[in-house]
Design a protein around this motif. Structure first.
Motif, short mmCIF file in Angstrom:
data_model
loop_
_atom_site.label_atom_id
_atom_site.label_comp_id
_atom_site.label_asym_id
_atom_site.label_seq_id
_atom_site.Cartn_x
_atom_site.Cartn_y
_atom_site.Cartn_z
N ASP A 70 0.83 -1.21 0.00
CA ASP A 70 0.00 0.00 0.00
C ASP A 70 0.87 1.26 0.00
O ASP A 70 0.51 2.26 -0.61
CB ASP A 70 -0.92 0.00 1.23
N LEU A 71 1.99 1.20 0.69
CA LEU A 71 2.88 2.36 0.79
C LEU A 71 4.31 1.86 0.90
O LEU A 71 4.63 1.03 1.75
CB LEU A 71 2.51 3.19 2.02
N LEU A 72 5.16 2.36 0.00
CA LEU A 72 6.57 1.99 -0.03
C LEU A 72 7.43 3.22 0.24
O LEU A 72 7.26 4.25 -0.41
CB LEU A 72 6.93 1.40 -1.39
N PHE A 73 8.33 3.12 1.22
CA PHE A 73 9.32 4.16 1.46
C PHE A 73 10.66 3.65 0.96
O PHE A 73 11.11 2.55 1.32
CB PHE A 73 9.40 4.50 2.95
N TRP A 74 11.31 4.46 0.12
CA TRP A 74 12.60 4.12 -0.45
C TRP A 74 13.60 5.18 -0.02
O TRP A 74 13.39 6.38 -0.24
CB TRP A 74 12.47 4.08 -1.98
N PHE A 75 14.70 4.75 0.58
CA PHE A 75 15.67 5.72 1.11
C PHE A 75 17.05 5.08 1.12
O PHE A 75 17.22 3.88 0.85
CB PHE A 75 15.28 6.17 2.52
N GLY A 76 18.06 5.89 1.42
CA GLY A 76 19.42 5.38 1.51
C GLY A 76 20.42 6.31 0.85
O GLY A 76 20.11 7.46 0.50
N ASP A 77 21.62 5.80 0.68
CA ASP A 77 22.64 6.50 -0.10
C ASP A 77 22.40 6.12 -1.56
O ASP A 77 22.96 5.16 -2.08
CB ASP A 77 24.04 6.09 0.36
N LEU A 78 21.56 6.91 -2.22
CA LEU A 78 21.16 6.60 -3.60
C LEU A 78 22.20 7.09 -4.59
O LEU A 78 22.16 6.74 -5.77
CB LEU A 78 19.79 7.20 -3.89
N ASN A 79 23.09 7.94 -4.13
CA ASN A 79 24.31 8.32 -4.87
C ASN A 79 24.06 9.14 -6.14
O ASN A 79 24.97 9.30 -6.96
CB ASN A 79 25.14 7.08 -5.21
N PHE A 80 22.86 9.68 -6.33
CA PHE A 80 22.63 10.55 -7.48
C PHE A 80 23.34 11.89 -7.26
O PHE A 80 23.39 12.41 -6.14
CB PHE A 80 21.14 10.77 -7.71
N ARG A 81 23.89 12.44 -8.33
CA ARG A 81 24.73 13.63 -8.24
C ARG A 81 24.09 14.83 -8.95
O ARG A 81 23.02 14.71 -9.57
CB ARG A 81 26.11 13.34 -8.84
N ILE A 82 24.77 15.96 -8.88
CA ILE A 82 24.36 17.18 -9.58
C ILE A 82 25.19 17.27 -10.86
O ILE A 82 26.41 17.43 -10.82
CB ILE A 82 24.55 18.42 -8.71
N ALA A 83 24.53 17.12 -11.98
CA ALA A 83 25.23 17.08 -13.27
C ALA A 83 25.39 18.49 -13.85
O ALA A 83 24.71 19.44 -13.43
CB ALA A 83 24.46 16.19 -14.25
N ASP A 84 26.30 18.62 -14.81
CA ASP A 84 26.49 19.83 -15.63
C ASP A 84 27.13 21.00 -14.88
O ASP A 84 28.13 21.56 -15.33
CB ASP A 84 25.17 20.28 -16.27
N HIS A 85 26.55 21.40 -13.76
CA HIS A 85 27.11 22.55 -13.03
C HIS A 85 28.52 22.24 -12.54
O HIS A 85 28.83 21.12 -12.12
CB HIS A 85 26.24 22.92 -11.83
N GLY A 86 29.37 23.26 -12.55
CA GLY A 86 30.72 23.12 -12.05
C GLY A 86 30.79 23.24 -10.54
O GLY A 86 29.85 23.67 -9.87
N LEU A 87 31.96 22.88 -10.00
CA LEU A 87 32.16 22.89 -8.55
C LEU A 87 31.93 24.29 -7.97
O LEU A 87 31.26 24.44 -6.94
CB LEU A 87 33.57 22.41 -8.24
N HIS A 88 32.46 25.34 -8.62
CA HIS A 88 32.34 26.70 -8.08
C HIS A 88 30.88 27.14 -8.03
O HIS A 88 30.43 27.69 -7.01
CB HIS A 88 33.15 27.67 -8.94
N PHE A 89 30.12 26.87 -9.10
CA PHE A 89 28.71 27.29 -9.12
C PHE A 89 27.91 26.57 -8.04
O PHE A 89 27.07 27.17 -7.35
CB PHE A 89 28.10 27.00 -10.50
N ILE A 90 28.17 25.27 -7.86
CA ILE A 90 27.43 24.51 -6.86
C ILE A 90 27.72 25.04 -5.47
O ILE A 90 26.81 25.28 -4.67
CB ILE A 90 27.79 23.01 -6.96
N ARG A 91 28.99 25.29 -5.18
CA ARG A 91 29.34 25.75 -3.83
C ARG A 91 28.81 27.16 -3.56
O ARG A 91 28.36 27.46 -2.45
CB ARG A 91 30.85 25.69 -3.63
N GLU A 92 28.85 28.01 -4.56
CA GLU A 92 28.31 29.37 -4.39
C GLU A 92 26.80 29.32 -4.15
O GLU A 92 26.25 30.07 -3.33
CB GLU A 92 28.62 30.21 -5.62
N SER A 93 26.11 28.45 -4.87
CA SER A 93 24.66 28.31 -4.69
C SER A 93 24.34 27.83 -3.29
O SER A 93 23.35 28.26 -2.67
CB SER A 93 24.09 27.33 -5.73
#
Length: 471
Positions: free
Chosen positions: A194-217
């Motif tokens: 009836d209800l499924l919870f999915w969690f964990g270290d799913l390891n999806f990342r932030i693509a395209d943006h560079g390190l500087h832009f991500i950290r500034e954001s």
């Protein structure tokens, strides 16, 4: 005798109509990086600051220490993390009902003790996806259970790492869904629940943006600028395997990768880009009736509604290069199971040295067994096996009034020190606790006034109906 019958007749539950109850759920996911537990994890459980009472805690950990020596010890004794969580939750009235480990993956389920009679069909399973499916460093562990007649499933995953492996992560998740099965007549697969919870270290990342832009954001708290490049957000809009999965807004800092014992992102030579690797999602079972689509039937009252109260990270913990993520939910459930299979209560005053009297009655459809037993538990017990003493129900039961029975616990087995206790009826056929009494006091021999009840007992004493709104 009339007074005695009047008291035992109170065991019989008046059969009522189904109604909705609110059920508090607290989920934790954390990649602990093989570290030992920190000194204090109370903030992680938010037991003192919660806006509503939590009925169930579900804790998913990844990358536990799985060295051969540690792993073998943990197979015999509880691992340090389980001991740490149990030490905090047991004194608050939570009982560990499920624990499943796959090398570095661990899933724990704790439930408030008064709900135990309404927890049924408990199953656990796991599947490996590391090293062509033969190694358990990656994969999934799951526990499922029926809560007031609703099948809930909790799936803790650790998926492949690295920015370029987004498709591999999706493939691993699909394999987990396909391979992870329960030995049950109902809901054998993940998506049948009836209800499924999915969690964990799913390891999806932030693509395209560079390190500087991500950290500034991140520094400027402009997390929304990163959402459309988050690989999991993008995949949820196009990938069939993620159809129906929901997630709260990412209003907290990315939880990976940090320097140890620090809130600073990775300053090593690798300088990994921050990412929301640690996530909590949920999915309702699709319900189509009479040829209607899910959207056409959306106005119908749902048997479960899910409200997300908190979705946040815990930045104060630094034992790992990941930060833990917490999700707190309010589940509104139609109460399909309205009474326990067995109702039981202690009779009269319980004093060490004197036999204790227990009255109980069973539901008409209860599958009784010669191996059923009643356990005496001290308040704060950790697991269903953590009883002080027990008795076999069928050995000495006496019928005292219609379908009400009595059994006696020897006075020699009643704890001399006294304290707060609860009685639990364990079903051999169902392999779980099917009845729980109210909390009661055993008066120690040295008590000056044995009639005086601890006011804390009166405050915490609750009927075994499990309805946190009305009990």
């Amino acid at each position: 005798m009339m007074d005695h019958y009047h008291h035992t007749e109170g065991l019989k539950t008046v059969r009522g109509t189904r109604k909705a109850i609110k059920f508090g759920l607290h989920i934790v996911t954390w990649n602990v990086g093989t570290a030992a537990p920190p000194d204090d994890i109370t903030c992680l459980l938010q037991s003192e600051s919660a806006t509503q009472e939590t009925d169930m805690y579900v804790i998913g950990l990844q990358e536990l220490n799985s060295k051969v020596s540690s792993f073998l010890v943990d197979m015999v004794f509880d691992d340090p993390w389980t001991l740490c969580f149990t030490k905090i939750l047991a004194p608050l009235g939570y009982v560990k009902i499920s624990s499943i480990r796959l090398q570095g993956l661990l899933l724990l389920v704790y439930i408030k003790f008064m709900h135990l009679p309404f927890i049924r069909d408990l199953r656990s399973s796991y599947t490996r996806t590391g090293l062509f499916g033969y190694w358990g460093n990656k994969g999934g562990v799951a526990s499922r259970l029926s809560v007031y007649g609703h099948l809930l499933c909790f799936l803790n995953c650790h998926l492949p790492a690295h920015l370029h492996n987004s498709s591999q992560r999706l493939g691993s998740f699909q394999r987990i869904l396909d391979a992870l099965q329960f030995s049950s007549d109902t809901a054998t697969s993940m998506l049948d629940h009836d209800l499924l919870f999915w969690f964990g270290d799913l390891n999806f990342r932030i693509a395209d943006h560079g390190l500087h832009f991500i950290r500034e954001s991140i520094i400027k708290n402009r997390f929304h600028l990163l959402w459309d490049k988050d690989q999991l957000n993008k995949a949820r809009t196009v990938e069939p395997v993620l159809r129906g999965f929901l997630e709260g807004p990412l209003l907290f800092k990315p939880t990976y990768k940090f320097n140890l014992d620090s809130t600073d992102y990775d300053t090593s030579e690798k300088r990994r880009k921050p990412a929301w690797t640690d996530r909590i999602l949920w999915r309702m079972k699709e319900r189509c009736q009479d040829g209607e689509s899910e959207s056409q039937g959306s106005d119908a009252k749902k048997p479960i509604t899910v409200t997300l109260n908190i979705y946040d990270s815990q930045m104060e913990y630094g034992v790992s290069d990941h930060k833990p993520v917490v999700g707190t939910f309010c589940l509104e459930l139609e109460k399909r199971v309205i009474q326990p299979l067995v109702e039981l209560q202690p009779q009269g005053k319980w004093v060490p040295g004197l036999d204790g009297v227990i009255s109980y009655c069973v539901a008409d459809d209860y599958p009784s067994s010669l191996w059923d037993w009643i356990g005496l538990y001290k308040f704060g017990f950790r697991t269903p096996q953590d009883y002080v003493t027990y008795l076999w129900v069928k050995d000495d039961q006496l019928a005292v009034h219609e379908d009400v029975y009595e059994v006696y616990l020897s006075g020699e087995d009643i704890p001399q020190a006294g304290g707060e206790f609860v009685l639990c009826y364990y079903s051999s056929n169902i392999d779980s606790i099917v009845g729980v009494s109210s909390l009661f006091q055993i008066v120690p021999e040295c008590a000056e006034n044995p009639l005086e009840m601890d006011t804390r007992t009166e405050m915490r004493c609750a009927p075994a109906c499990g309805d946190s709104d009305t009990c």
